[in-house]
Scaffold this motif. Structure first.
Motif, mmCIF file in Angstrom:
data_model
loop_
_atom_site.group_PDB
_atom_site.id
_atom_site.type_symbol
_atom_site.label_atom_id
_atom_site.label_comp_id
_atom_site.label_asym_id
_atom_site.label_seq_id
_atom_site.Cartn_x
_atom_site.Cartn_y
_atom_site.Cartn_z
ATOM 1 N N GLU A 117 0.948 -1.161 -0.017
ATOM 2 C CA GLU A 117 0.157 0.017 0.072
ATOM 3 C C GLU A 117 0.920 1.210 -0.167
ATOM 4 O OE1 GLU A 117 -3.010 0.277 3.348
ATOM 5 O OE2 GLU A 117 -3.115 2.435 2.696
ATOM 6 N N ILE A 143 -1.649 -2.171 -5.147
ATOM 7 C CA ILE A 143 -2.449 -3.142 -4.479
ATOM 8 C C ILE A 143 -4.023 -2.304 -4.744
ATOM 9 C CG2 ILE A 143 -1.841 -2.030 -2.339
ATOM 10 C CD1 ILE A 143 -2.586 -4.968 -1.061
ATOM 11 N N LEU A 144 -3.990 -1.172 -4.423
ATOM 12 C CA LEU A 144 -5.427 -0.272 -4.562
ATOM 13 C C LEU A 144 -5.802 0.106 -5.746
ATOM 14 C CD1 LEU A 144 -5.358 1.286 -0.803
ATOM 15 C CD2 LEU A 144 -6.573 -0.981 -1.730
ATOM 16 N N MET A 145 -4.539 0.787 -6.382
ATOM 17 C CA MET A 145 -4.683 1.499 -7.669
ATOM 18 C C MET A 145 -4.885 0.421 -8.860
ATOM 19 S SD MET A 145 -5.031 4.373 -6.905
ATOM 20 C CE MET A 145 -4.773 5.816 -8.390
#
Lengths: 176, 371
Positions: free
Chosen positions: A129, A147-149
Motif C-alpha cells: 500500500e 494493490i489499491l490502484m
C-alpha cells in the motif's frame, strides 16, 4: 513492560554504530528514528529480544513529509523537490504489552527502505500500500506491486502532497 | 505425487455473491485442490486518506462512516477518540456512556450480518432472515436517535450529534430482553447443525503464532486461542468500568482456530455486548452531550495512533497534525484489510468449495479493505 526510553537504550546498546534518534518533542507519542537500510536489523532485534518481544506490527504507514523545496507552477499546482518520504511502524507486544513507534525516512527522489515482510507477514500488504500510494520502494519485498490502484496506473502516486490528477487515463479524457 | 492434473487459474469475482462485495480472488487450482489464492482488491478504492487531507477534522467523520458500512458507529468512535487524544480534551460522562451503548449495539448488528451471511454462504437461508429481523430493531433504535439507519455521523469530536430520546433506555432494555433468548435460537438453527459443522470444523485452521504474525485481530485472533481484546488490553473511553468476558476459540467441534471457532466467537460476543449494554444503561448519568464540543478544532503539532476494538478487529487511526485545521495525514489500519491478507495462507490445500467457507469466516467488509 518497558517505556520508550528503556527500549531506546536497549536498541542503542545493541547497535552502537547505528544512528538512532529519539523524538519526544511531539505531544502524545515519542518516536524512534532509524536508518532506512538498517530498519530490518533493528526490527528483527525488536521481535526476537527476550526483553522486548514485539511480535505484532499494528500498522505501517507511509507519509509524505513535504519538507522539500516547493515550486509553484503556472496552473497553481505545486511540485516538491528534495525532502523525504517516511514510514512509521507501530509495534506492540502481545505478551509484554508495551508499544513503540519507529520512523525511517528516505529521500524523495529515490525512496528505498528495507522490507520487514519476512519479520512480520502483515507488513506485506501494508508495504504494498505504501508503495502504491507514495512510490516507496521496499527492498527485498517478494511481491511489490500495486494493490489499491489499477495495475496499469502510470507512475504517479496519489498520496504524495504534489500529486496532480492525470489529464488522460488510457487515452480517455479525465474528467470525461 | 505420481498423478498430477494440469494447473488451472480460476477467477472468483469481482461479481460473486460469496465475496461479500467487489473482490476478485485468483485461485490457482490443481483439480479440486487449492494451490494458492491471490486476492485482488481496490475495486472500491476512493482514497479516503487523500480526501481527509482536504477536509477539516469534523468533516472527516462522514467519510469514516463509509469505510466499514456495517459498523459505522464504531468507525466514528475510533476517529473521535483519536482526535480527542490529539486535542487533549475530556469528554462528559454521559457522552462516554452513550458511545459505549451505541458501539456495542453496533457490534451486535455487525455480528448479526456476519453470522447471517455466513449461514447464507453455506446454504442456510433461515438464520439470515431471523438475524436480519432482529438487526432491524437495532437500526430502528439508531434511526430514532440520529435519523440515519446505516451511515450515522453520530459521534462528534467532544460530543454527539443528538442526545438519546427519552424512550431510548426503555426500548433498549426491551431489546436486550428480547434478543438474549434469540442467540440460543441461532445456536439451535445453525451453530450445532450437523451440516454446518461438517462444512466449517477443521477447515481453514489458523494457528496462534501465524495469526499474530499476520496481524489478525478481533474475533479472528481470539478464535485462534488468545484472549486479546483492546477493550480490556488498552482500554479507551470507559470500557474499564464494565464487567464482561472475552470469548476465545476452544476447538469445541474441531481444531482451535478453524472456521467454526471464528464463527462461534462472534456468537458468544453478542452475549457479552448485551451484558455491557445492560450495565451501561443502569449507570448512565444525566448531562449535556454537546457541552464539550470545541468551537474550533485545531490540534497542536504532533501525531497519534489510537486503536479501538471494532467488530472486525483492531481499527487504528494514525493521525499526523501540522497544527492547522485539517489533518496532515490520516492512515487507517483497517481490520478487514489485514484479515484478508491471510486468505492465501488459509486456503492452501483445501477444496474449492472451502474457499467460500473460509472467506465468510474471516468476515471482511470491502468498503473498509479498499477505503
Amino acid at each position: 513492560m518497558k517505556n520508550p526510553e528503556e527500549i531506546l537504550e536497549l536498541i542503542k546498546s545493541n547497535f552502537p554504530d547505528f544512528e538512532v534518534t529519539f523524538d519526544s518533542s511531539m505531544p502524545v507519542e515519542p518516536i524512534i528514528s532509524i536508518d532506512p537500510v538498517k530498519i530490518h536489523l533493528v526490527a528483527q532485534f525488536l521481535k526476537t529480544n527476550e526483553e522486548l518481544l514485539f511480535d505484532s506490527l499494528m500498522s505501517l504507514s507511509g507519509v509524505d513529509d513535504a519538507n522539500g523545496t516547493k515550486t509553484k507552477e503556472e496552473d497553481g499546482t505545486e511540485t516538491i523537490t528534495g525532502g523525504t518520504l517516511s514510514v512509521y511502524y507501530h509495534l506492540h507486544s502481545t505478551s509484554l504489552k508495551h508499544k513503540i513507534t519507529l520512523r525511517t525516512s528516505s529521500n524523495r527522489e529515490n525512496p528505498e527502505i528495507e522490507s520487514v515482510e519476512n519479520i512480520w507477514k502483515t507488513a506485506d500488504w501494508h508495504e504494498r500500500e505504501a508503495f502504491d500510494m507514495f512510490g516507496i520502494i521496499f527492498l527485498n519485498h517478494p511481491d511489490l506491486r500495486r494493490i489499491l490502484m489499477p495495475y496499469d496506473w502510470e507512475d504517479t502516486y496519489p498520496l504524495r502532497k504534489d500529486y496532480k490528477n492525470p489529464e488522460f487515463y488510457h487515452g480517455m479524457k479525465v474528467p470525461y | 505425487m505420481a498423478l498430477k492434473t494440469e494447473e488451472m487459474i480460476l477467477n472468483m469475482g469481482p461479481q460473486h455473491p460469496s465475496t461479500h462485495g467487489v473482490l476478485r480472488l485468483e485461485l490457482e487450482i490443481e483439480g479440486e485442490l487449492i494451490k494458492n489464492v491471490k486476492p485482488h482488491i481496490g475495486y472500491l478504492h476512493r482514497c479516503f486518506e487523500k480526501h481527509a487531507e482536504a477536509m477539516t477534522y469534523p468533516q472527516v467523520i462522514p467519510y469514516t462512516d463509509r469505510m466499514d458500512y456495517l459498523a459505522s458507529m464504531y468507525n466514528n468512535f475510533g476517529y473521535v477518540v483519536a482526535v480527542e487524544k490529539l486535542l487533549g480534551i475530556e469528554v462528559p460522562e454521559r457522552v462516554q456512556y452513550i458511545r459505549v451503548i451505541m458501539g456495542e449495539l453496533q457490534r451486535i448488528a455487525s455480528h448479526q450480518v456476519a453470522i447471517g451471511t455466513y449461514g447464507l454462504d453455506l446454504g442456510a437461508f433461515t438464520p439470515f432472515l431471523y438475524l436480519f429481523r432482529d438487526r432491524e430493531k437495532i437500526l430502528t433504535l439508531f434511526e430514532e436517535t440520529c435519523g440515519a439507519r446505516l451511515l450515522y455521523n453520530y459521534m462528534w469530536v467532544g460530543g454527539l450529534s443528538h442526545d438519546i430520546h427519552p424512550d431510548f433506555i426503555r426500548k433498549t432494555k426491551e431489546f436486550v430482553q428480547y434478543f438474549r433468548p434469540n442467540i440460543q435460537e441461532v445456536n439451535n438453527l445453525l451453530t450445532f447443525n450437523k451440516i454446518f459443522i461438517e462444512r466449517t470444523a477443521n477447515v481453514g485452521i489458523l494457528p496462534l503464532d501465524a495469526a499474530i504474525n499476520f496481524g489478525m485481530t478481533g474475533p479472528n485472533l481470539r478464535a485462534s486461542g488468545l484472549a486479546f481484546d483492546i477493550r480490556k488490553e488498552d482500554p479507551y473511553s470507559i470500557y474499564d468500568r464494565f464487567d464482561f468476558d472475552i470469548p476465545v476459540g476452544k476447538g469445541t467441534v474441531g481444531t482451535v482456530g478453524d472456521c467454526w471457532d471464528r464463527y462461534y466467537v462472534r456468537v458468544l460476543e453478542m452475549e457479552q455486548s448485551l451484558r455491557i449494554i445492560e450495565q451501561a444503561l443502569d449507570q448512565i448519568p444525566e448531562g449535556d452531550v454537546q457541552s464539550a464540543i470545541p468551537k474550533r478544532i485545531k490540534p497542536p503539532k504532533g501525531s497519534v495512533y489510537t486503536r479501538v476494538e471494532n467488530p472486525r478487529g483492531e481499527l487504528g487511526y494514525f493521525i499526523i497534525s501540522d497544527g492547522s485545521t485539517s489533518p496532515f495525514r490520516v492512515k487507517v489500519r483497517a481490520p478487514s484489510f489485514v484479515s484478508l491478507s491471510v486468505m492465501g495462507e488459509l486456503c492452501k490445500g483445501h477444496l474449492v468449495s472451502d474457499v467460500v467457507a473460509i472467506l465468510g469466516s474471516i468476515d471482511i467488509v470491502l468498503g473498509e479493505v479498499d477505503r
